[in-house]
Design an enzyme around this catalytic site. Structure first.
Site, PDB file in Angstrom:
ATOM      1  N   LEU A  70     -21.848 -28.806  66.630  1.00 18.12           N
ATOM      2  CA  LEU A  70     -22.816 -28.003  67.360  1.00 18.12           C
ATOM      3  C   LEU A  70     -24.165 -28.160  66.666  1.00 18.12           C
ATOM      4  O   LEU A  70     -24.225 -28.244  65.438  1.00 18.12           O
ATOM      5  CB  LEU A  70     -22.430 -26.522  67.359  1.00 18.12           C
ATOM      6  CG  LEU A  70     -21.125 -26.092  68.021  1.00 18.12           C
ATOM      7  CD1 LEU A  70     -20.944 -24.580  67.876  1.00 18.12           C
ATOM      8  CD2 LEU A  70     -21.078 -26.498  69.471  1.00 18.12           C
ATOM      9  N   ASP A  71     -25.235 -28.188  67.435  1.00 16.06           N
ATOM     10  CA  ASP A  71     -26.566 -28.203  66.837  1.00 16.06           C
ATOM     11  C   ASP A  71     -26.743 -26.966  65.955  1.00 16.06           C
ATOM     12  O   ASP A  71     -26.124 -25.928  66.203  1.00 16.06           O
ATOM     13  CB  ASP A  71     -27.646 -28.210  67.915  1.00 16.06           C
ATOM     14  CG  ASP A  71     -27.662 -29.510  68.706  1.00 16.06           C
ATOM     15  OD1 ASP A  71     -27.124 -30.507  68.207  1.00 16.06           O
ATOM     16  OD2 ASP A  71     -28.203 -29.503  69.825  1.00 16.06           O
ATOM     17  N   HIS A  72     -27.593 -27.065  64.955  1.00 21.49           N
ATOM     18  CA  HIS A  72     -27.747 -25.960  64.006  1.00 21.49           C
ATOM     19  C   HIS A  72     -28.202 -24.678  64.703  1.00 21.49           C
ATOM     20  O   HIS A  72     -27.880 -23.575  64.260  1.00 21.49           O
ATOM     21  CB  HIS A  72     -28.723 -26.338  62.883  1.00 21.49           C
ATOM     22  CG  HIS A  72     -30.169 -26.190  63.232  1.00 21.49           C
ATOM     23  ND1 HIS A  72     -30.857 -27.150  63.945  1.00 21.49           N
ATOM     24  CD2 HIS A  72     -31.057 -25.189  62.982  1.00 21.49           C
ATOM     25  CE1 HIS A  72     -32.109 -26.745  64.116  1.00 21.49           C
ATOM     26  NE2 HIS A  72     -32.251 -25.568  63.536  1.00 21.49           N
ATOM     27  N   VAL A  74     -27.319 -23.736  67.754  1.00 17.11           N
ATOM     28  CA  VAL A  74     -26.307 -23.324  68.730  1.00 17.11           C
ATOM     29  C   VAL A  74     -25.210 -22.552  68.002  1.00 17.11           C
ATOM     30  O   VAL A  74     -24.797 -22.926  66.897  1.00 17.11           O
ATOM     31  CB  VAL A  74     -25.717 -24.545  69.456  1.00 17.11           C
ATOM     32  CG1 VAL A  74     -24.634 -24.125  70.444  1.00 17.11           C
ATOM     33  CG2 VAL A  74     -26.819 -25.316  70.172  1.00 17.11           C
ATOM     34  N   ARG A 167     -28.697 -29.414  76.163  1.00 19.77           N
ATOM     35  CA  ARG A 167     -30.092 -28.991  76.083  1.00 19.77           C
ATOM     36  C   ARG A 167     -30.988 -29.924  76.895  1.00 19.77           C
ATOM     37  O   ARG A 167     -31.898 -29.472  77.614  1.00 19.77           O
ATOM     38  CB  ARG A 167     -30.539 -28.949  74.622  1.00 19.77           C
ATOM     39  CG  ARG A 167     -29.731 -27.962  73.786  1.00 19.77           C
ATOM     40  CD  ARG A 167     -29.928 -28.179  72.288  1.00 19.77           C
ATOM     41  NE  ARG A 167     -31.298 -27.905  71.877  1.00 19.77           N
ATOM     42  CZ  ARG A 167     -31.743 -28.156  70.645  1.00 19.77           C
ATOM     43  NH1 ARG A 167     -30.935 -28.688  69.734  1.00 19.77           N
ATOM     44  NH2 ARG A 167     -32.993 -27.875  70.331  1.00 19.77           N
TER      45      ARG A 167
END
Length: 253
Positions: A70-72, A74, A167
């Site tokens: 997961l993106d930081h 998210v 995104r």
């Protein structure tokens, strides 16, 4: 507060943990040359290292491996495999799909900008269906299934898993950036407490190992004061409303 509350375990069985990832934590080590310059105030210690440090005293976590990222910014459900074999089997499914490996499906909830503030979607990159719709880009190499709960809330399921895919898709195809996602065009700037958090949460993980299917709903409980995630969608305990849960639990296969 217990240190383990920093990375709470939502579920555990013989094959994996499901943890609820807070904002501001990386899923994998960054490129140190650029990370320090772009995020000077953010600890770059990745999720798995933090998880092992927190739980090594009372759980067997030495062989654990992260399966997806997961993106930081998210939050939400992240599967951590307990063994090398489990990691390989989940990765095989993510790479090949079908009946290969251990099945892993991920659904996300996003709060997006109101459609009145955006242009019409690029219709040739939206596929419409009975159970769900699809966002398609890069000549069909990036695909995200989705269904709108209402004009501000979208449930999405990854088919492919490219960097920033969700995104990018909601911003560039639907023209409705995720709230507080300034990288992808959100005009909303929330207080500094939300500096490393956007309104995108990994809310449902489904696994199938052999004949055993498990469905995990993961609450959104980080910085949950009603600003980033309005109370009409998420209650004070981090639980999503019944309309969102219904869509999360639908089978889109």
């Amino acid at each position: 507060m217990s240190l383990k509350k920093q990375i709470p375990i939502a579920f555990e069985n013989a094959h994996y943990f499901i943890v609820n990832k807070p904002p501001g934590i990386l899923s994998q080590p960054p490129d140190s040359r650029t990370w320090r310059r772009t995020h000077p105030d953010l600890d770059s210690t990745p999720l798995l290292v933090r998880f092992k440090t927190l739980y090594s005293s009372d759980k067997d976590v030495e062989a654990c491996r992260t399966v997806h990222r997961l993106d930081h910014c998210v939050t939400g459900g992240t599967l951590i495999a307990k063994t090398k074999n489990a990691s390989m089997m989940f990765s095989r499914f993510l790479q090949k799909g079908g009946n290969k490996g251990y099945k892993l499906r991920r659904k996300y909830v996003a709060i997006v900008e109101h459609s009145s503030h955006s242009k019409e979607p690029v219709s040739n990159e939206v596929g419409y269906g009975l159970k769900y719709n699809s966002l398609i880009s890069h000549e069909g190499k990036q695909i995200t299934k989705f269904k709108k709960v209402d004009d501000r809330c979208i449930v999405l399921q990854l088919v492919t898993g490219k960097k920033h895919q969700i995104r990018y898709h909601v911003s560039q195809i639907l023209n409705q950036p995720i709230v507080n996602d300034q990288k992808y065009g959100s005009p909303i700037k929330l207080p500094r407490a939300f500096h490393n958090q956007i309104a995108l949460h990994s809310a449902c993980i489904t696994t199938k190992i052999g004949l055993q299917t498990e469905v995990h709903l993961i609450p959104m409980e980080f910085n949950n004061n009603g600003e980033l995630w309005p109370r009409k969608y998420v209650d004070e305990e981090g639980e999503f409303n019944s309309s969102i849960k219904k869509v999360l639990l639908e089978n889109w296969d």
